[in-house]
Design an enzyme around this catalytic site. Structure first.
Site, PDB file in Angstrom:
ATOM      1  CG  ASP A   1      -2.273   0.694   0.909  1.00 16.42           C
ATOM      2  OD1 ASP A   1      -2.230   1.874   0.547  1.00 16.42           O
ATOM      3  OD2 ASP A   1      -3.346   0.080   1.057  1.00 16.42           O
TER       4      ASP A   1
ATOM      5  CG  HIS B   1      -0.839   1.600  -3.377  1.00 15.58           C
ATOM      6  ND1 HIS B   1      -2.104   1.343  -2.904  1.00 15.58           N
ATOM      7  CD2 HIS B   1      -0.467   0.489  -4.045  1.00 15.58           C
ATOM      8  CE1 HIS B   1      -2.483   0.124  -3.273  1.00 15.58           C
ATOM      9  NE2 HIS B   1      -1.500  -0.409  -3.965  1.00 15.58           N
TER      10      HIS B   1
END
Length: 481
Positions: free
Chosen positions: A282, A305
C-alpha cells in the site's frame, strides 16, 4: 592529643568505607538484571525469518537510499542495561517471551537512560503487548535480535485494540538496532485470513487487522536503523504524537500484501522521515488528518502505492493537513508517485504542500490529485469536498506507465494555487499502453517550463478572485489558519 587524632582518622575511614558500601549496594540493585554481555547463551540462533536455514525471503527491496545514514551505534556506555534474557526470555522463537519483555520494560521505565535489550542471534516470540509510559527520560529499546509476532491468526487476542507492539505515552524514547521486527502477516493476507476476520468481526465490530508497531500520544520519539517486515497491515503508525524522527529504517512486505502501509501518520505533527527504504502493498507513507509540519526526504519507495496524503474526509468528516514537504524521493514500479486523495462529502483543507525532486520509474500515475476517491465500484456523488490549495510540484522526472498527471478536483470546490514546475515525464519503455495526455479538471494555478508531455502546459486554469473565494468558504472555522 595523639589519641584524639587517631580517633578522628578512624572515624574518617569508617565514613569512607560506609559510603563506598552503600554506593556499591545501590549499583548492584540497579543492575541486578544487567546482562553479562560476554557470557554465551545456549539459545537458537537466527536461521532466517521463517525459522529455517537460509536467507530471508526475497521481497523486492529497492536499492539503498541516497546518502544513507551511518548506524548510530549502541547506547552510551554508562547506561543500565535490562536484557530480556535476564528476565526469563528463552529466545528460541517458539516460547512466549511476552512477559519477559514486559518485565524488562517496567524495570527499565523507572531508570533514566536505561536500555531494554533484545540481544542479537536470538528470536523472541512476542504476543500483542502494550509498553506503556510515562517513563524516565532517554529510554532506549535496542533491537539487535528478532522479534516475531504470532504467525497464526487465531493466536491473536479478540480485543478490538489491535496492535502488535503498542507504545503508549512514551516521551524521549528511542527504538534502534540492527535487528528485525517480523509481523509474520502472510496468514492475514490470504482469503482464509480475511474470512476469519469477518467471522470474528460479527461479534466484535471494532476488530481490525493488526498494526505491527504503533505509537500513541507519544512525543520526542526516534525510530532508527531497524527493519520492520511482513506486518499483517500497517507497519509503523504514529497517532496523536509529535516530535517524531524516523531515520535509516527498512520496511518490507510483498507487493500483493493488502493494506500494508509502510508509515502511517495521523493527528501527528513535527515529523521527519528520512534515508529509508520502504516496499509494501500500500502507501509507502500515508499522511492522514490532523498532520502538520511533516518533512519526508531521501526515501526509496517500491513496490507500493507511493507517498499519499489521504484519503481524507471519509463519511463527511473534517480533515486538516498542512505544511508538508516531500522531496528527494525515488519511486520504482508503484501505483502512484505523489498523491493527494479525498472522499466526496468531506470538509476541511489541505494546504501548503510541496513535492520536489521526485524521480519515478515505471510508475502508473506519477502525479495525482483525486477528489473523487472511492474504494467501491460506485460511490454517490456529493458536493462538499476537502479544499486543496497551495500545492507545488517541482522537478518530477522519469517514466510513467498509465498517465503522467491526473488532477481531478471537485466540481464544487476547485483546487487552487497549484504550481507545476519542471515536470518531465516520458512513457515507460516496458510495453506502454496508457494515456499520453495530462488531465486537469477544475484545477487552477500556473505552470513553468520545461514541461513534458506538452499537454501539461495548458492543463491548469487561470485563477480568479471568485474561485479563491469559493475555496476559502469551505475551510472557514474548520481548520486552523
Amino acid at each position: 592529643m595523639k589519641s584524639i587524632r587517631n580517633s578522628s582518622v578512624r572515624f574518617f575511614l569508617f565514613v569512607v568505607v560506609a559510603v563506598f558500601i552503600r554506593f556499591a549496594m545501590i549499583s548492584v540493585e540497579a543492575r541486578k538484571h544487567h546482562s553479562n554481555r560476554n557470557k554465551p547463551h545456549k539459545h537458537l540462533k537466527d536461521k532466517g525469518s521463517n525459522g529455517h536455514n537460509g536467507p530471508d525471503p526475497a521481497t523486492n527491496i529497492p536499492g539503498p537510499a541516497p546518502a544513507p545514514l551511518p548506524y548510530y551505534g549502541s547506547y552510551p556506555t554508562h547506561s543500565i542495561i535490562f536484557d530480556v534474557l535476564s528476565f526469563g526470555a528463552k529466545g528460541d522463537g517458539v516460547s512466549d517471551d511476552s512477559k519477559a519483555l514486559l518485565a524488562a520494560w517496567k524495570a527499565a521505565c523507572k531508570v533514566s537512560g536505561a536500555v531494554v535489550e533484545i540481544p542479537a542471534e536470538f528470536k523472541f516470540l512476542i504476543k500483542p503487548i502494550t509498553l506503556q509510559g510515562p517513563c524516565m527520560p532517554h529510554l532506549v529499546l535496542e533491537v539487535d535480535g528478532i522479534l516475531l509476532a504470532p504467525p497464526q491468526v487465531g493466536a491473536w487476542p479478540k480485543s478490538g485494540l489491535f496492535q502488535w507492539l503498542n507504545f503508549k505515552w512514551v516521551h524521549d524514547f528511542t527504538i534502534q538496532g540492527t535487528g528485525k521486527l517480523d509481523g509474520q502477516g502472510s496468514a492475514w493476507w490470504s482469503p482464509s485470513g480475511v474470512y476469519y476476520i469477518q467471522k470474528r468481526s460479527k461479534h466484535n465490530p471494532d476488530m481490525k487487522v493488526p498494526t505491527a508497531l504503533r505509537f500513541y500520544d507519544s512525543h520526542n520519539v526516534t525510530v532508527r536503523d531497524i527493519k520492520i517486515m511482513n506486518s499483517p497491515q500497517c507497519h509503523l503508525k504514529f497517532d496523536s504524537s509529535s516530535g517524531i524522527k524516523v531515520n535509516n529504517i527498512t520496511i518490507n512486505s510483498p507487493e500483493n500484501s493488502p493494506n500494508t502501509d509502510g508509515i502511517h501518520l495521523q493527528n501527528t505533527k513535527d515529523v521527519e522521515i528520512q534515508h529509508s527504504n520502504i516496499g509494501c502493498g500500500d502507501d509507502c507513507v500515508s499522511i492522514q488528518t490532523g498532520c502538520s509540519n511533516i518533512h519526508i526526504h531521501h526515501i526509496n519507495c517500491g513496490p507500493g502505492h507511493g507517498i499519499s496524503l489521504g484519503g481524507l474526509g471519509k463519511d463527511k468528516s473534517a480533515a486538516c493537513v498542512s505544511d508538508i514537504v516531500v522531496e528527494k524521493i525515488s519511486l520504482q514500479n508503484t501505483l502512484s508517485g505523489v498523491r493527494i486523495k479525498t472522499w466526496q462529502g468531506g470538509v476541511g483543507s489541505v494546504k501548503n504542500v510541496t513535492f520536489s525532486s521526485i524521480e519515478v520509474s515505471d510508475v502508473k500515475y506519477p502525479v495525482i490529485i483525486d477528489q473523487f476517491y472511492c474504494d467501491k465500484k460506485i460511490c454517490k456523488n456529493q458536493t462538499d469536498a476537502v479544499a486543496i490549495s497551495g500545492v507545488k510540484y517541482d522537478r518530477i522526472i522519469g517514466s510513467y506507465s498509465v498517465q503522467p498527471l491526473h488532477l481531478a478536483c471537485s466540481n464544487d470546490v476547485p483546487c487552487t494555487d497549484v504550481d507545476l514546475i519542471d515536470i518531465q515525464l516520458k512513457p515507460s519503455s516496458n510495453g506502454f499502453r496508457g494515456f499520453r495526455q495530462a488531465l486537469c479538471w477544475n484545477s487552477y494555478g500556473k505552470s513553468q517550463a520545461p514541461l513534458l508531455p506538452s499537454s501539461i502546459d495548458y492543463c491548469l486554469r487561470t485563477e480568479s478572485r471568485s474561485v479563491k473565494r469559493i475555496a476559502r468558504s469551505h475551510t472557514e472555522h474548520i481548520c486552523p489558519p
